[in-house]
Design a protein around this motif. Sequence first.
Motif, PDB file in Angstrom:
ATOM      1  N   GLU A   1      45.215  37.989  38.390  1.00 16.62           N
ATOM      2  CA  GLU A   1      45.669  38.690  37.200  1.00 16.62           C
ATOM      3  C   GLU A   1      46.701  37.820  36.491  1.00 16.62           C
ATOM      4  N   ARG A   2      46.931  38.074  35.230  1.00 14.15           N
ATOM      5  CA  ARG A   2      47.849  37.258  34.475  1.00 14.15           C
ATOM      6  C   ARG A   2      49.276  37.394  35.004  1.00 14.15           C
TER       7      ARG A   2
ATOM      8  N   TRP B   1      48.101  32.532  36.077  1.00 19.20           N
ATOM      9  CA  TRP B   1      47.472  33.610  36.840  1.00 19.20           C
ATOM     10  C   TRP B   1      48.144  33.779  38.195  1.00 19.20           C
TER      11      TRP B   1
ATOM     12  N   ASN C   1      43.102  48.430  36.280  1.00 21.29           N
ATOM     13  CA  ASN C   1      42.756  47.263  37.083  1.00 21.29           C
ATOM     14  C   ASN C   1      43.980  46.403  37.377  1.00 21.29           C
ATOM     15  N   GLY C   2      44.064  45.911  38.593  1.00 20.00           N
ATOM     16  CA  GLY C   2      45.149  45.032  38.995  1.00 20.00           C
ATOM     17  C   GLY C   2      44.917  44.549  40.416  1.00 20.00           C
TER      18      GLY C   2
ATOM     19  N   TYR D   1      38.775  37.422  37.666  1.00 23.75           N
ATOM     20  CA  TYR D   1      40.000  37.270  36.893  1.00 23.75           C
ATOM     21  C   TYR D   1      40.133  38.497  35.992  1.00 23.75           C
ATOM     22  N   ILE D   2      41.170  39.268  36.231  1.00 24.77           N
ATOM     23  CA  ILE D   2      41.336  40.560  35.566  1.00 24.77           C
ATOM     24  C   ILE D   2      41.861  40.352  34.143  1.00 24.77           C
TER      25      ILE D   2
ATOM     26  N   GLU E   1      43.411  42.050  30.998  1.00 25.98           N
ATOM     27  CA  GLU E   1      44.129  43.271  30.606  1.00 25.98           C
ATOM     28  C   GLU E   1      43.862  43.676  29.167  1.00 25.98           C
TER      29      GLU E   1
ATOM     30  N   ASN F   1      42.626  35.247  27.290  1.00 26.62           N
ATOM     31  CA  ASN F   1      42.218  35.086  28.686  1.00 26.62           C
ATOM     32  C   ASN F   1      40.916  34.295  28.803  1.00 26.62           C
TER      33      ASN F   1
END
Length: 601
Positions: A56-57, A62, A98-99, A274-275, A277, A291
């Motif tokens: 995640e960012r 990341w 999501n995370g 790779y989430i 957001e 992203n």
Amino acid sequence: MENGPEYRHHNVIRTDQPDGSILLTSGYEMSPVVETTGDWLHHWAEKCPDHVFLAERSGPGWREVSYQSALEQVRALGAALIARGLNKDTPILILSGNGVDHGLLALAAQYVGIPAVPVAEQYSLIPGAQAQLLHILEVIDPAMIYAVDGQKFAGSLGMDEMAGRSVVVSRNAGAGQTLLEELLRGDSANVDAARAEVGPDSVVKILMTSGSTSSPKGVMTTHRMMCSNQTQLADALPFLRERPPRIVDWLPWNHVFGGSHNFNMMLANGGSLYIDEGKPAKGLIDKTIENLGLMSSTLAFNVPVGFAMLRDAMKKDKALRETYFRELDMIFYAGASLPQDVWRDLEDMAREVRGQVPLMNTSWGLTETGPASLIQHEPTDRSGIVGVPLTGVTIKLLPNEENRYEVRVKGPNVMAGYHNAQDKTQEAFDEEGFFRTGDAMGFVDPQDMSKGMRFDGRISEDFKLLTGTWVRAAQLRMDALAALTPLAADLVITGEGRGQVGIMIVPGAELAASGALRDDNGVFTGDILQTQIGERLAELAKTAAGQSNRISRAVVLSEPPSIADGEITAKGNLNFRKIMMRRKALLDRLYDDEDQAVIRV
């Protein structure tokens, strides 16, 4: 497709039954299936321990979690959950989106056999939508609640109905709340005994249906459903097994598409998620574009409006275009048909970047079917084809009219039932054990099964005009949306018990912000509507076969659909009946021939 990834040709077996129904199955054998999602995690942690699983960012880059690290954290969390007395009868309700922490906690629950229940975070963050959350609390009765941020979710976590439940957050813990990092400090030595009790039929996820036609129901999702479905998908898409896939994905995990289909596709095949957001909405699409500029994907999942917005951005940004298509094996759309102009532009961009076109496809299924049951797994040149049965799936088609069939499904990816709703479960299955989907389909070519099926609407959405003529609302809606993009963000087909088909339009962002529009007690009016929308609907009407396929009138809603009032479901879809009930006065105006706000065609 020129020199794209390896794919399988369709292979379909048809069986005509004495009662007139048709059974369709795959001509391919289903590959072996692992017993639990934990088996995938162990496999990849051993085979490629340092490969990124979830990310995640975090600042300019990341936060990445490898397979080995994920396994260690999942085992520690699983042990902590067992130590706190949780079991198969004490679900965990997950409030936030999501995370990485969300993903690890959900996998830990699956690892030791505790049902996790992810719900749309807007139910917690929009005060008026908390009625849906209260309903879910009543249905599920969770022992533990998780939210990423104790402060952000304080309004819902502080409700009286949360009393007596354990609350875990990743940051900003309030009084009596536990930080997730505290659960990671325990000893995982005792987790193996709990895991040994978990098997293919253990219910480890409860996904709430959208509630578009009734109150949300909890779909009991087992390891067998999830593991079978990923095997079925890889059988149809062999390139998934050839190299680890990678996605930059926003699709919400409270929905089966993002949370089971996409999440598990990465886990099953040693891939990286790779989430993102962002999402395809004003104010959020820029984050998605950022992203996607940072990380190339091998698979692209999105809804048609998302692909359209990305298409527009890539036309202006060569670097984004090159990053997006550089390694892309597949473009997968869902939720509606991909407009043909978007399809064509994406093909052209792919050829420009890498000289070949990814597999462009979709599949069909529901929350209750894992989700995928049909898939278009060989190249086609047009949108709207949902394909053929996956391995291990049997599709039953019951004739509805000429080349239109009610669809029912049986297979290891289909649920056993709804949580604490035996009556709803019994209604959901027919006498042969097939799940009644309520969807309709037709053959692309009735003389050639290998061409697959095309979606033909929800039978429950069909209605009759005053003349007794049936209106196939779902297909008509898709046709109208394609004609009105980007003026219309969405629309509702109307006309039940009336003489003509009409539409109530949710305007696109640019149209809604237009200074040329005037609010007339709930609907927009203005010359721009009569010209641009009226002209497009007139063009669409030229190809209409009969009154039931001709849109004769329209209004444009000035008040956006409200999730708090149930006009938008957890999946982000419109609740058509709720909108028509709540806006009955506007519906009546639509059929008033004297009303100047009505666009007549």
